[in-house]
Structure formats: structure tokens, C-alpha cells
Design a protein around this motif. Structure first.
Motif, PDB file in Angstrom:
ATOM      1  N   THR A 251      52.149  39.233  20.484  1.00  0.00           N
ATOM      2  CA  THR A 251      51.631  37.909  20.847  1.00  0.00           C
ATOM      3  C   THR A 251      50.122  37.907  20.733  1.00  0.00           C
ATOM      4  O   THR A 251      49.454  38.910  20.991  1.00  0.00           O
ATOM      5  CB  THR A 251      52.050  37.536  22.288  1.00  0.00           C
ATOM      6  N   ARG A 252      49.575  36.738  20.326  1.00  0.00           N
ATOM      7  CA  ARG A 252      48.116  36.611  20.225  1.00  0.00           C
ATOM      8  C   ARG A 252      47.460  36.380  21.571  1.00  0.00           C
ATOM      9  O   ARG A 252      46.250  36.555  21.723  1.00  0.00           O
ATOM     10  CB  ARG A 252      47.763  35.461  19.285  1.00  0.00           C
ATOM     11  N   LEU A 253      48.273  35.957  22.565  1.00  0.00           N
ATOM     12  CA  LEU A 253      47.703  35.656  23.879  1.00  0.00           C
ATOM     13  C   LEU A 253      47.322  36.951  24.593  1.00  0.00           C
ATOM     14  O   LEU A 253      48.150  37.864  24.710  1.00  0.00           O
ATOM     15  CB  LEU A 253      48.709  34.874  24.722  1.00  0.00           C
ATOM     16  N   PRO A 254      46.130  37.068  25.073  1.00  0.00           N
ATOM     17  CA  PRO A 254      45.736  38.290  25.784  1.00  0.00           C
ATOM     18  C   PRO A 254      46.386  38.340  27.168  1.00  0.00           C
ATOM     19  O   PRO A 254      46.732  37.300  27.744  1.00  0.00           O
ATOM     20  CB  PRO A 254      44.220  38.150  25.896  1.00  0.00           C
ATOM     21  N   PRO A 255      46.595  39.558  27.709  1.00  0.00           N
ATOM     22  CA  PRO A 255      47.129  39.664  29.073  1.00  0.00           C
ATOM     23  C   PRO A 255      46.072  39.231  30.086  1.00  0.00           C
ATOM     24  O   PRO A 255      44.891  39.082  29.763  1.00  0.00           O
ATOM     25  CB  PRO A 255      47.451  41.151  29.204  1.00  0.00           C
ATOM     26  N   GLU A 256      46.513  39.030  31.303  1.00  0.00           N
ATOM     27  CA  GLU A 256      45.577  38.666  32.360  1.00  0.00           C
ATOM     28  C   GLU A 256      44.668  39.863  32.680  1.00  0.00           C
ATOM     29  O   GLU A 256      45.045  41.014  32.493  1.00  0.00           O
ATOM     30  CB  GLU A 256      46.344  38.263  33.625  1.00  0.00           C
ATOM     31  N   PRO A 257      43.457  39.611  33.158  1.00  0.00           N
ATOM     32  CA  PRO A 257      42.579  40.722  33.555  1.00  0.00           C
ATOM     33  C   PRO A 257      43.214  41.522  34.707  1.00  0.00           C
ATOM     34  O   PRO A 257      43.870  40.962  35.585  1.00  0.00           O
ATOM     35  CB  PRO A 257      41.292  40.033  33.997  1.00  0.00           C
ATOM     36  N   SER A 258      43.000  42.828  34.656  1.00  0.00           N
ATOM     37  CA  SER A 258      43.478  43.747  35.702  1.00  0.00           C
ATOM     38  C   SER A 258      44.989  43.586  35.951  1.00  0.00           C
ATOM     39  O   SER A 258      45.448  43.431  37.086  1.00  0.00           O
ATOM     40  CB  SER A 258      42.714  43.520  37.013  1.00  0.00           C
ATOM     41  N   SER A 259      45.762  43.551  34.848  1.00  0.00           N
ATOM     42  CA  SER A 259      47.210  43.378  34.981  1.00  0.00           C
ATOM     43  C   SER A 259      47.934  44.338  34.024  1.00  0.00           C
ATOM     44  O   SER A 259      47.344  44.923  33.106  1.00  0.00           O
ATOM     45  CB  SER A 259      47.613  41.935  34.684  1.00  0.00           C
ATOM     46  N   LEU A 260      49.243  44.478  34.261  1.00  0.00           N
ATOM     47  CA  LEU A 260      50.098  45.309  33.411  1.00  0.00           C
ATOM     48  C   LEU A 260      50.156  44.744  32.005  1.00  0.00           C
ATOM     49  O   LEU A 260      50.333  43.533  31.818  1.00  0.00           O
ATOM     50  CB  LEU A 260      51.507  45.358  34.010  1.00  0.00           C
ATOM     51  N   ILE A 261      49.986  45.598  31.000  1.00  0.00           N
ATOM     52  CA  ILE A 261      50.129  45.177  29.610  1.00  0.00           C
ATOM     53  C   ILE A 261      51.586  45.347  29.214  1.00  0.00           C
ATOM     54  O   ILE A 261      52.143  46.443  29.279  1.00  0.00           O
ATOM     55  CB  ILE A 261      49.232  46.020  28.678  1.00  0.00           C
ATOM     56  N   ARG A 262      52.189  44.226  28.807  1.00  0.00           N
ATOM     57  CA  ARG A 262      53.601  44.249  28.443  1.00  0.00           C
ATOM     58  C   ARG A 262      53.762  44.396  26.925  1.00  0.00           C
ATOM     59  O   ARG A 262      53.064  43.742  26.157  1.00  0.00           O
ATOM     60  CB  ARG A 262      54.313  42.991  28.928  1.00  0.00           C
ATOM     61  N   PHE A 263      54.729  45.300  26.583  1.00  0.00           N
ATOM     62  CA  PHE A 263      55.064  45.538  25.179  1.00  0.00           C
ATOM     63  C   PHE A 263      56.531  45.162  25.011  1.00  0.00           C
ATOM     64  O   PHE A 263      57.419  45.769  25.600  1.00  0.00           O
ATOM     65  CB  PHE A 263      54.832  47.004  24.812  1.00  0.00           C
ATOM     66  N   THR A 264      56.760  44.109  24.194  1.00  0.00           N
ATOM     67  CA  THR A 264      58.101  43.543  24.094  1.00  0.00           C
ATOM     68  C   THR A 264      58.901  44.041  22.888  1.00  0.00           C
ATOM     69  O   THR A 264      60.120  43.889  22.845  1.00  0.00           O
ATOM     70  CB  THR A 264      57.999  42.013  24.018  1.00  0.00           C
ATOM     71  N   ASN A 265      58.223  44.639  21.918  1.00  0.00           N
ATOM     72  CA  ASN A 265      58.905  45.077  20.701  1.00  0.00           C
ATOM     73  C   ASN A 265      59.110  46.600  20.751  1.00  0.00           C
ATOM     74  O   ASN A 265      58.129  47.363  20.763  1.00  0.00           O
ATOM     75  CB  ASN A 265      58.080  44.681  19.465  1.00  0.00           C
ATOM     76  N   ILE A 266      60.388  47.030  20.787  1.00  0.00           N
ATOM     77  CA  ILE A 266      60.693  48.460  20.835  1.00  0.00           C
ATOM     78  C   ILE A 266      60.766  48.997  19.414  1.00  0.00           C
ATOM     79  O   ILE A 266      61.614  48.570  18.610  1.00  0.00           O
ATOM     80  CB  ILE A 266      62.030  48.724  21.563  1.00  0.00           C
ATOM     81  N   ILE A 267      59.893  49.947  19.068  1.00  0.00           N
ATOM     82  CA  ILE A 267      59.915  50.595  17.752  1.00  0.00           C
ATOM     83  C   ILE A 267      60.757  51.868  17.802  1.00  0.00           C
ATOM     84  O   ILE A 267      61.650  52.070  16.989  1.00  0.00           O
ATOM     85  CB  ILE A 267      58.478  50.910  17.281  1.00  0.00           C
ATOM     86  N   THR A 268      60.473  52.740  18.761  1.00  0.00           N
ATOM     87  CA  THR A 268      61.216  54.002  18.966  1.00  0.00           C
ATOM     88  C   THR A 268      61.373  54.210  20.462  1.00  0.00           C
ATOM     89  O   THR A 268      60.410  54.006  21.223  1.00  0.00           O
ATOM     90  CB  THR A 268      60.473  55.210  18.362  1.00  0.00           C
ATOM     91  N   ASN A 269      62.577  54.619  20.875  1.00  0.00           N
ATOM     92  CA  ASN A 269      62.802  54.888  22.310  1.00  0.00           C
ATOM     93  C   ASN A 269      63.899  55.958  22.435  1.00  0.00           C
ATOM     94  O   ASN A 269      65.064  55.651  22.727  1.00  0.00           O
ATOM     95  CB  ASN A 269      63.196  53.604  23.043  1.00  0.00           C
ATOM     96  N   VAL A 270      63.512  57.231  22.195  1.00  0.00           N
ATOM     97  CA  VAL A 270      64.466  58.349  22.235  1.00  0.00           C
ATOM     98  C   VAL A 270      64.960  58.538  23.668  1.00  0.00           C
ATOM     99  O   VAL A 270      64.164  58.686  24.600  1.00  0.00           O
ATOM    100  CB  VAL A 270      63.814  59.640  21.713  1.00  0.00           C
ATOM    101  N   ASN A 271      66.273  58.500  23.838  1.00  0.00           N
ATOM    102  CA  ASN A 271      66.923  58.681  25.148  1.00  0.00           C
ATOM    103  C   ASN A 271      66.579  57.568  26.137  1.00  0.00           C
ATOM    104  O   ASN A 271      66.827  57.708  27.343  1.00  0.00           O
ATOM    105  CB  ASN A 271      66.581  60.045  25.764  1.00  0.00           C
TER     106      ASN A 271
END
Length: 244
Positions: A124-144
Motif C-alpha cells: 500500500t502507498r499509505l504510510p503507517p501511523e507514527p509510532s505504530s506496528l508496521i503491517r505486512f499483508t503480502n506473504i512471500i515465504t513463511n516456512v512452518n
């Protein structure tokens, strides 16, 4: 025994008759009595004490060897002696026959048991809020599946040393990224941007984790995180280096 007593009594009577009695009483010219009957043989005496062993005898002829006696009875086993010195190593024996084939292992389980790795991106082009958790919505690799998509945090399932790294695209705004470990800031990476510009920043860190501990990214006061298809991606990755 009794015969001797009889003879002695006869002689004694004759002697008394000759010396003590008058000549008128004893008959003149009497003859000696007959010898008495021999007594019974006496009993054997007690057996004497055995004498000491004598010296070996001298052979009749010098060339004759002294003969050994018969073998005696085996005596009792004595106490074990002290352990002797260690002997030399013997030669190697022949190679033994091959053993039975073992059971076939589970190849998939052996490959994945101690593996942990993930890569996720932000789309997403929208930046996260200041002093907040950065969310990653697209899983590329996730072993186990050790990266929790719901929390957007990595959850340790294999205790050990991990390496985490991020690559972030920034546009027209400065960016500070905090690498968090159970609500504790491990490192802060900042990139101050001039206006009307775009660039990428990155940072990485090795972290020792215990089971169920979590690692994630958090913005600081500056939150210029950006992502827009071919113009740039923001990626968060991590993998196990050495299990404990």
C-alpha cells in the motif's frame, strides 16, 4: 602269670621247712617240686608318637636318581594377585558382515524440523501511523508458518539465533524503523529524506530468541514508508541461523 606264683610258693614252703621247722617235722631228703605252668602273654603297649620326617635316603648306586613321590592333593585357590601391565593391542580382526538395512527415514520431516524463515511485503502507498506496528499483508515465504499474518509479527518456535532484515522504500518523507523484541527496542534505523525525492533504506540485526518470543517492526515519529508496485517495495525478512 599264675604259674609263677605257684612255683614261688613251693620254693618258699621248702625253704621254711628247711630253716624254721625242726628236722623231725620235714621229711628228710625231699625232692624239689615241678615247674609251674607258664603265664599268659601280656598285652601290647600303647602306640607311640610319630617321629619326625627323616632325611632322604642315599641311593645304592650313584647313578640312580632319587624317585619323586606321588602327586599330592590340590590345595585351595589363593587370593588374586595384583593386576599386571596392559598388553599390546592385538591385530584388527576381519571385517564383519553388513548389518540389516534400517527403516526408511522421513525426508520431509528431517528437512523442515529445524527450519524457520519468512519474507513478507507491504503493498500500500499509505504510510503507517507514527509510532505504530508496521503491517505486512503480502506473504512471500513463511516456512512452518512462524510468521503470524494476523499479528504481523514473527513468533519463535525454535529457540536459537535469528537474523532479521528490512528493506523500505521512502518517498518525500523521512523514515525511522524500530526493530522490536517483546516490546523492547533492539535497534532504530532512520533515513531523513529531502522533499520531492524517493529512495530505499535497510537495516538488519541478529537476535537470540527463546520459544514464543516475538519480533516485529514499528515506526518512529517519522513514518514515510511507501510501496507502489514497480516503483518500490517494503520487505521484512527473517531466518534461523543456529538452533540452540
Amino acid at each position: 602269670m599264675f604259674g609263677g606264683h605257684i612255683i614261688f610258693g613251693t620254693l618258699l614252703a621248702g625253704s621254711l621247712c628247711l630253716h624254721l621247722v625242726s628236722a623231725d617235722t620235714c621229711p628228710a631228703g625231699a625232692m624239689p617240686g615241678l615247674p609251674g605252668i607258664p603265664g599268659f602273654p601280656g598285652r601290647d603297649g600303647r602306640e607311640g608318637v610319630m617321629g619326625e620326617k627323616g632325611d632322604p635316603g642315599i641311593p645304592l648306586k650313584p647313578e640312580e636318581a632319587i624317585k619323586n613321590g606321588e602327586k599330592g592333593v590340590t590345595g585351595f585357590t589363593g587370593m588374586p594377585g595384583k593386576r599386571g601391565l596392559r598388553g599390546d593391542f592385538g591385530t584388527s580382526g576381519p571385517e564383519g558382515p553388513p548389518g540389516q538395512p534400517g527403516e526408511q527415514g522421513n525426508l520431509d520431516a528431517s528437512k523442515s524440523h529445524l527450519h524457520s524463515a519468512f519474507s513478507v511485503s507491504r503493498s500500500t502507498r499509505l504510510p503507517p501511523e507514527p509510532s505504530s506496528l508496521i503491517r505486512f499483508t503480502n506473504i512471500i515465504t513463511n516456512v512452518n508458518n512462524h510468521f503470524s499474518a494476523d499479528e504481523s509479527k514473527f513468533v519463535c518456535k525454535i529457540p536459537g539465533t535469528y537474523y532479521f532484515v528490512f528493506h523500505a522504500s521512502c518517498k518525500e518523507k523521512s523514515l525511522c524503523v524500530n526493530l522490536m523484541h517483546d516490546d523492547k527496542k533492539l535497534a532504530i534505523f532512520c533515513d531523513h529524506m529531502p522533499k520531492n525525492s524517493q529512495q530505499a533504506s535497510s537495516g538488519g540485526l541478529a537476535v537470540d530468541l527463546k520459544e514464543n518470543e516475538k519480533v516485529w517492526l514499528m515506526t518512529g515519529y517519522y513514518n514515510g514508508l511507501y510501496a507502489e508496485g514497480k516503483k518500490g517495495d517494503s520487505v521484512f525478512s527473517g531466518f534461523l541461523i543456529h538452533a540452540q
